[in-house]
Design an enzyme around this catalytic site. Structure first.
Site, PDB file in Angstrom:
ATOM      1  NE  ARG A  62      81.982  35.344 135.309  1.00  0.00           N
ATOM      2  CZ  ARG A  62      81.582  35.723 134.294  1.00  0.00           C
ATOM      3  NH1 ARG A  62      81.377  36.718 134.099  1.00  0.00           N
ATOM      4  NH2 ARG A  62      80.747  34.779 133.796  1.00  0.00           N
TER       5      ARG A  62
ATOM      6  N   GLY B  96      85.065  33.845 125.777  1.00  0.00           N
ATOM      7  CA  GLY B  96      84.714  33.824 127.257  1.00  0.00           C
ATOM      8  C   GLY B  96      84.042  34.891 127.646  1.00  0.00           C
ATOM      9  CB  CYS B  97      83.886  36.683 131.020  1.00  0.00           C
ATOM     10  SG  CYS B  97      83.172  37.995 131.929  1.00  0.00           S
ATOM     11  CG  PHE B  98      79.643  39.552 127.938  1.00  0.00           C
ATOM     12  CD1 PHE B  98      79.773  39.628 129.476  1.00  0.00           C
ATOM     13  CD2 PHE B  98      78.449  39.050 127.511  1.00  0.00           C
ATOM     14  CE1 PHE B  98      78.596  39.422 130.146  1.00  0.00           C
ATOM     15  CE2 PHE B  98      77.109  38.940 128.561  1.00  0.00           C
ATOM     16  CZ  PHE B  98      77.458  39.197 129.761  1.00  0.00           C
TER      17      PHE B  98
END
EC number: 1.8.4.11
Length: 232
Positions: A6, A60-62
Site C-alpha cells: 500500500r 475501505g481501509c480502516f
C-alpha cells in the site's frame, strides 16, 4: 493490499502526481465522493439521550475511517478492527487474503447526548468513504474494503436503512449506493500497529493521499462537529 505494498503504491502515485503537477487534484480525488448536493440530515434518527453507545462502520481501509471518526465531537473512543467473519480469522494477514468474510471496520464509541447515530451516518456517507464503490475503495480492491454498516440493534438497523433510502431518493451520488446493512456478529480489534495509524504516521504517502483529505473534508463540511485529535 498489505501495508508495505500500500505504501509503495502511493509513493509511486505521489511522485507521478508531483511530476505532472496534479498532486492537489489527486488528493481531492481520494477524499469524499463528489456529491451533487450536500447530504441531508437524517429524517429518521435515534433520540438524543445520555449514555454510551457503539457503532461499527466499514468504508475501505480502516486507517482513514478511524481518522475521521476520532475527530468527531461526541465520539469518545475508536478502534480499528474486523467485522463480518469469525474470531479465528480476525488477523490482518488472513483478512487481506479476501477469503475470511471480514471487512476492515471501525468501532465508534459515542455519547448519544452529544451526537446521534444518524449524524454519524451522515458523516460516514459524506466524508468517510465512497458508498457507490462495490468491494473496493479506490485502488484497494476486495471484499475486505467493502462499504458496510454493522448494526447491533433494531434501532440502528432502522435508522441506517431509512437513511440509505433517503439518500437514494435524493439522488445525491453519481451512482447507486452499495452499502451493506448487516447484523454485527462480532467485532475483533486489529493489531496494535493499526490503531491510530494515520495520526502516528502522518507522512506516510498513503495517509497523505487517501486519509488527510478526508480529515480536511470533515473540517470543512462539519465544522460544528470537528474536534482536534492528537492521539493517545
Amino acid at each position: 493490499m498489505n501495508t508495505t505494498l500500500r505504501t509503495a503504491v502511493y509513493t509511486a502515485l505521489i511522485l507521478a502526481a508531483v511530476f505532472l503537477g496534479y498532486r492537489g487534484i489527486l488528493s481531492r480525488a481520494q477524499a469524499a465522493p463528489l456529491l451533487k448536493t450536500p447530504a441531508p440530515v437524517p429524517q429518521v434518527d435515534e433520540a438524543a439521550h445520555p449514555g454510551r453507545e457503539k457503532a461499527v462502520f466499514a468504508g475501505g481501509c480502516f486507517w482513514g475511517t478511524q481518522s475521521v471518526f476520532q475527530r468527531v465531537k461526541g465520539v469518545t473512543a475508536t478502534k480499528a478492527g474486523y467485522a463480518g467473519g469469525s474470531a479465528a480469522t480476525a488477523t490482518y494477514d488472513q483478512v487481506t487474503t479476501e477469503t475470511t468474510g471480514h471487512a476492515e471496520s471501525v468501532e465508534v464509541v459515542y455519547d448519544p447526548s452529544k451526537i446521534t447515530y444518524g449524524q454519524l451516518l451522515r458523516i460516514f456517507f459524506t466524508v468517510g468513504h465512497d458508498p457507490t464503490q462495490l468491494n473496493r475503495q479506490g485502488p484497494d480492491v476486495g471484499t475486505s474494503y467493502r462499504s458496510a454498516i454493522f448494526y447491533s440493534n433494531e434501532e440502528q438497523k432502522k435508522v441506517a436503512t431509512a437513511y440509505i433510502a433517503q439518500l437514494e431518493a435524493a439522488h445525491i451520488f453519481h451512482g447507486k449506493i452499495v452499502t451493506e446493512v448487516t447484523p454485527l456478529k462480532g467485532f475483533y480489534d486489529a493489531e496494535s500497529y493499526h490503531q491510530d495509524y494515520a495520526t502516528n504516521n502522518p507522512n506516510n504517502p498513503y495517509i497523505q493521499v487517501c486519509d488527510r483529505p478526508k480529515i480536511e473534508a470533515l473540517r470543512a463540511e462539519f465544522p460544528e462537529l470537528f474536534q482536534t485529535y492528537k492521539g493517545k
